[in-house]
Structures are given as C-alpha cells and as structure tokens.
Design a protein around this motif. Sequence first.
Motif, PDB file in Angstrom:
ATOM      1  N   VAL A 264      49.653  19.596  23.531  1.00 18.44           N
ATOM      2  CA  VAL A 264      49.346  20.865  23.932  1.00 18.44           C
ATOM      3  C   VAL A 264      47.775  20.672  24.046  1.00 18.44           C
ATOM      4  N   HIS A 265      47.238  21.338  25.477  1.00 17.56           N
ATOM      5  CA  HIS A 265      45.855  21.348  25.668  1.00 17.56           C
ATOM      6  C   HIS A 265      45.350  22.500  25.149  1.00 17.56           C
ATOM      7  N   MET A 266      44.074  22.568  24.595  1.00 16.43           N
ATOM      8  CA  MET A 266      43.471  23.796  24.091  1.00 16.43           C
ATOM      9  C   MET A 266      42.251  23.601  24.498  1.00 16.43           C
ATOM     10  N   ASP A 267      41.705  24.768  25.259  1.00 18.48           N
ATOM     11  CA  ASP A 267      40.307  24.760  25.606  1.00 18.48           C
ATOM     12  C   ASP A 267      39.432  26.141  25.554  1.00 18.48           C
ATOM     13  N   CYS A 268      38.335  26.209  25.722  1.00 18.80           N
ATOM     14  CA  CYS A 268      37.700  27.482  25.481  1.00 18.80           C
ATOM     15  C   CYS A 268      36.974  27.903  26.688  1.00 18.80           C
ATOM     16  N   GLY A 269      37.601  27.593  27.812  1.00 21.83           N
ATOM     17  CA  GLY A 269      37.150  28.098  29.231  1.00 21.83           C
ATOM     18  C   GLY A 269      38.016  29.180  29.223  1.00 21.83           C
ATOM     19  N   PRO A 270      38.250  29.829  30.646  1.00 23.44           N
ATOM     20  CA  PRO A 270      38.657  31.014  30.982  1.00 23.44           C
ATOM     21  C   PRO A 270      40.326  31.317  30.399  1.00 23.44           C
ATOM     22  N   VAL A 271      40.643  32.355  29.966  1.00 21.42           N
ATOM     23  CA  VAL A 271      41.917  32.523  29.039  1.00 21.42           C
ATOM     24  C   VAL A 271      42.931  32.424  30.310  1.00 21.42           C
ATOM     25  N   ARG A 272      43.900  31.472  30.308  1.00 15.86           N
ATOM     26  CA  ARG A 272      44.953  31.037  31.261  1.00 15.86           C
ATOM     27  C   ARG A 272      45.893  30.104  30.589  1.00 15.86           C
ATOM     28  N   SER A 273      47.023  30.167  31.147  1.00 18.70           N
ATOM     29  CA  SER A 273      48.278  29.115  30.455  1.00 18.70           C
ATOM     30  C   SER A 273      48.890  28.472  31.497  1.00 18.70           C
ATOM     31  N   TRP A 274      49.534  27.387  31.435  1.00 17.86           N
ATOM     32  CA  TRP A 274      50.189  26.726  32.269  1.00 17.86           C
ATOM     33  C   TRP A 274      51.255  25.760  31.495  1.00 17.86           C
ATOM     34  N   GLY A 275      51.871  25.085  32.455  1.00 23.17           N
ATOM     35  CA  GLY A 275      53.162  24.083  31.698  1.00 23.17           C
ATOM     36  C   GLY A 275      54.361  24.692  31.059  1.00 23.17           C
ATOM     37  N   GLY A 276      55.120  23.788  30.620  1.00 19.20           N
ATOM     38  CA  GLY A 276      56.492  24.048  30.087  1.00 19.20           C
ATOM     39  C   GLY A 276      57.026  23.153  29.379  1.00 19.20           C
TER      40      GLY A 276
END
Length: 189
Positions: free
Chosen positions: A177-189
């Motif tokens: 899982v990729h976690m970042d502190c950029g804009p709130v968004r999600s992707w993948g499955g």
Amino acid sequence: MTNTSTSGMTRRGVLRAFAATAVAAAPTYSNAAGFLRGGGDVRRLRMYSGRTGERMDTIYWIEGQYVGEALAEINTFMRDWRNNKTISIDIRNIDIMAASLRLLDANEPYMLLSGYRSPETNAMLRSRSSGVARNSLHIQGQAADLRLESRSTAQMARAARSCAAGGVGRYSGSNFVHMDCGPVRSWGG
C-alpha cells in the motif's frame, strides 16, 4: 540502526523507558478529532527494510512534541537505499503511517519497500515501469510504500483511508500500500 549497549543511560534510553510506561498508561481518546485519535501522549513507528536488513522502532512524538533525534532516525531509515541519499521525511506522512499502523492493531512492524527516492532513482524506476509518477511524492519525502504480512492490502488501505489525510494506493498484485500526505485520494485494487 545498529543495536549497541552502553553502561550509561543515554537520552534514547530515557525516551524508551518513558515510552514504555507512557504507552501502558496513555489514555485513549476515541472521540478525539483528527486522524491520530487514540494516539495518546506517544506516537511510535516500527519498520524494517528487506533491502538493507535494518530495523527501526522509535517513539517520535511525546506529549505534543516531535523528538528531533527520532525524526533524524526515520529520515535515515527511509533514505534512498540505492544511493544512500536522504531528505527530511514530511512529518505528516510519518503521522499517517503511524496512525494507520495503530488502527490496524498489528504486532509487527511495517516492511518499508520505498520511502524517499532521489530524482535519479525515480527516473530509473520510471524508465522501467509506467506506474512510477514523474513528480512522485517519494521525491519530496512525502510518500511510502509499505507491507504487513499479517494484514491484507485491503485492510491496510482501509486504515490509511480512514485517516482522510492523503493519498492511498492499493497494489494488491504486488502486495503493498502506498501512503502519502498529498491531496486526499485513493486508487488501485
């Protein structure tokens, strides 16, 4: 990163002793605002690197104050392992990772697959994969790719998304899982 023992009490030793008692006594604020609800008076991050063999278990925040020595340890641990370059890891991302780990109630540390990436490393990876962003937040010290053996990517992504504090990418095929502190968004499955 290496374990050493000394006969005297170091600042790190004092912090660890305090943290051991504070973790047991820390109150839980289940109704507290923010993504670190239940964080108590101590914030802890545990990781290991399969690439370097290093392990890290550090208390980086105590009673409202970030611990500079612990943040420096995190910066070094999350370095670009290909060329040993470091950057100051964004504390917002450290908080997201720690909050997610706490929400998962896992007894194991994260496996860090990728933290900071130098521009050179990012360009090399980008030439090999279309999944690497040109202006990746990894280059800015604002992202991490993480794995837990005891939790699925769905569980990890759900915990990170519940923080509502940055981007969450779920890579089930690669089990991270990729976690970042950029804009709130999600992707993948």
